[in-house]
Design an enzyme around this catalytic site. Sequence first.
Site, PDB file in Angstrom:
ATOM      1  N   HIS A   6       0.852  -1.200   0.000  1.00 54.11           N
ATOM      2  CA  HIS A   6       0.000   0.000   0.000  1.00 54.11           C
ATOM      3  C   HIS A   6       0.879   1.238   0.000  1.00 54.11           C
ATOM      4  O   HIS A   6       1.219   1.784   1.052  1.00 54.11           O
ATOM      5  CB  HIS A   6      -0.907   0.002   1.238  1.00 54.11           C
ATOM      6  CG  HIS A   6      -1.983   1.035   1.195  1.00 54.11           C
ATOM      7  ND1 HIS A   6      -3.320   0.712   1.178  1.00 54.11           N
ATOM      8  CD2 HIS A   6      -1.938   2.387   1.171  1.00 54.11           C
ATOM      9  CE1 HIS A   6      -4.047   1.828   1.149  1.00 54.11           C
ATOM     10  NE2 HIS A   6      -3.213   2.865   1.142  1.00 54.11           N
ATOM     11  N   HIS A  54       1.702   5.078  -2.115  1.00 57.12           N
ATOM     12  CA  HIS A  54       1.298   6.101  -3.083  1.00 57.12           C
ATOM     13  C   HIS A  54       2.517   6.451  -3.946  1.00 57.12           C
ATOM     14  O   HIS A  54       3.202   7.450  -3.718  1.00 57.12           O
ATOM     15  CB  HIS A  54       0.732   7.313  -2.359  1.00 57.12           C
ATOM     16  CG  HIS A  54      -0.552   7.010  -1.655  1.00 57.12           C
ATOM     17  ND1 HIS A  54      -1.782   7.107  -2.264  1.00 57.12           N
ATOM     18  CD2 HIS A  54      -0.794   6.553  -0.392  1.00 57.12           C
ATOM     19  CE1 HIS A  54      -2.733   6.745  -1.421  1.00 57.12           C
ATOM     20  NE2 HIS A  54      -2.149   6.408  -0.271  1.00 57.12           N
ATOM     21  N   LYS A  83      -8.394  -0.758  -6.119  1.00 52.04           N
ATOM     22  CA  LYS A  83      -8.452   0.029  -4.884  1.00 52.04           C
ATOM     23  C   LYS A  83      -9.794   0.760  -4.844  1.00 52.04           C
ATOM     24  O   LYS A  83     -10.253   1.315  -5.842  1.00 52.04           O
ATOM     25  CB  LYS A  83      -7.304   1.049  -4.862  1.00 52.04           C
ATOM     26  CG  LYS A  83      -7.480   2.271  -3.958  1.00 52.04           C
ATOM     27  CD  LYS A  83      -7.298   1.939  -2.493  1.00 52.04           C
ATOM     28  CE  LYS A  83      -7.464   3.201  -1.626  1.00 52.04           C
ATOM     29  NZ  LYS A  83      -6.395   4.180  -1.791  1.00 52.04           N
ATOM     30  N   HIS A 143      -9.876   1.001   1.370  1.00 47.48           N
ATOM     31  CA  HIS A 143      -9.581   2.048   2.354  1.00 47.48           C
ATOM     32  C   HIS A 143     -10.765   2.178   3.302  1.00 47.48           C
ATOM     33  O   HIS A 143     -11.906   2.377   2.881  1.00 47.48           O
ATOM     34  CB  HIS A 143      -9.329   3.375   1.632  1.00 47.48           C
ATOM     35  CG  HIS A 143      -9.403   4.573   2.521  1.00 47.48           C
ATOM     36  ND1 HIS A 143      -8.281   5.218   2.998  1.00 47.48           N
ATOM     37  CD2 HIS A 143     -10.470   5.265   3.012  1.00 47.48           C
ATOM     38  CE1 HIS A 143      -8.661   6.242   3.748  1.00 47.48           C
ATOM     39  NE2 HIS A 143      -9.975   6.299   3.769  1.00 47.48           N
ATOM     40  N   HIS A 183      -5.986   0.234   6.964  1.00 46.85           N
ATOM     41  CA  HIS A 183      -6.071   1.288   7.988  1.00 46.85           C
ATOM     42  C   HIS A 183      -6.922   0.844   9.176  1.00 46.85           C
ATOM     43  O   HIS A 183      -7.551   1.680   9.844  1.00 46.85           O
ATOM     44  CB  HIS A 183      -6.640   2.598   7.420  1.00 46.85           C
ATOM     45  CG  HIS A 183      -6.040   3.050   6.134  1.00 46.85           C
ATOM     46  ND1 HIS A 183      -4.692   2.976   5.875  1.00 46.85           N
ATOM     47  CD2 HIS A 183      -6.611   3.590   5.014  1.00 46.85           C
ATOM     48  CE1 HIS A 183      -4.452   3.443   4.652  1.00 46.85           C
ATOM     49  NE2 HIS A 183      -5.588   3.818   4.119  1.00 46.85           N
ATOM     50  N   ASP A 191       1.561   2.848   3.784  1.00 44.11           N
ATOM     51  CA  ASP A 191       0.823   3.986   3.234  1.00 44.11           C
ATOM     52  C   ASP A 191       1.814   5.066   2.790  1.00 44.11           C
ATOM     53  O   ASP A 191       1.501   6.260   2.800  1.00 44.11           O
ATOM     54  CB  ASP A 191      -0.177   4.550   4.246  1.00 44.11           C
ATOM     55  CG  ASP A 191      -1.287   5.387   3.602  1.00 44.11           C
ATOM     56  OD1 ASP A 191      -1.450   5.289   2.372  1.00 44.11           O
ATOM     57  OD2 ASP A 191      -1.959   6.141   4.315  1.00 44.11           O
TER      58      ASP A 191
END
Length: 389
Positions: free
Chosen positions: A61, A63, A155, A194, A223, A284
Amino acid sequence: MFLLLKNANVFAPTPLGINDILICDEKIVAIAPDLVVSVPAEIKTIDLGGKMTVPGFIDGHVHLIGGGGEGGFATRTPEVAVGKLIEAGITSVCGLLGTDAATRHIASLYAKTKALRTEGVSAWFFTGGYRVPSPTLTGNIGDDVTFLDACIGLKTAISDHRSSQSTVEELARIASQSRIGGMTSGKSGSVVVHLGDGDEHFDPLIAVIEQTEIPIGQFIPTHVNRKRALLDAAKLWAKRGGNIDFTTGIDVEADPKGATKTSTSIAECLADGVPLDRISMTSDGNGSLPDFDTDGNMIGLSVAGFETVPREFADLVEVEKLDIPTALAPITINPARMLGLAAHKGQLKVGYDADILVFDDALTPDSVIARGKPAMIAKERLLRGTFED
């Protein structure tokens, strides 16, 4: 190219003791004590001096092209530099979009994934994002998963004021498209979900698995340690056979909602009977960590790093007193299974990819082998991205 690692204290993650590891090109070809190698080629030898040697971390996970943007254009976070991954012991990474699907695009994410592969690590990505209908490259979720080599799933987002407030029917439909794309192409088709601060928690996912034939293991809710009520719901979900993913980058001290530390949360889950193989943890990384007031206005923002991943592993061992194989599972064999990579990632094993992490005595990353090549040796980083100093 042959690379011989001598005197490695191998955790595969099963403990194997002191062994040598022989690597040819990108694969492990032998693991045994006191290997004597005679080949008609140059062999590079590195003596690890008995240091703990484990599979390279898998971070599912990240970005890769940045995230954020909740506070305006100036709050868009930067792209990931490959060196930051290596310094954290991460050799395999999966990228995705976040809140922003207007200035961030699947095409750019695909390109960044390819760039990281060229620079020397293993990389994949998830199509989609917070928005429904999901942003894609081909125009269809299933086609993205089927035809884009690096796309392994979808996602989406639920229980969050920034999500598209999808209905159960919409959530089931997009999950089904990802699943079928995975079946067609021999990939996992996994759906990373998410989970926000909303009070629905896992309810939309529970409705999907109860009202459709989509199996619970198709989803990777993430999360789950962002607040106490969500963690409690995550335990129940995992005991039903579902995956749960903890975010190492959550700042517990700065969070007033009852966020829990990843290592503490995992230890609590195991003590409460959650099966170990249902648990993963991810960074993350390079995502934004926004703080919102009760009206949904952003009042603070920070950027998640990658150093939290090895730090939480160390805390699992040193603070929570878990044995090393148990502490390794959420960042090696478990994500490999969840992401459909278990045939060649997540273990130190003959025939598997030569992704290897070596720790120093303080349980911080010392050396990294990525795809069979030295990427960091004795804390000196050798692998650098195209634009890294």
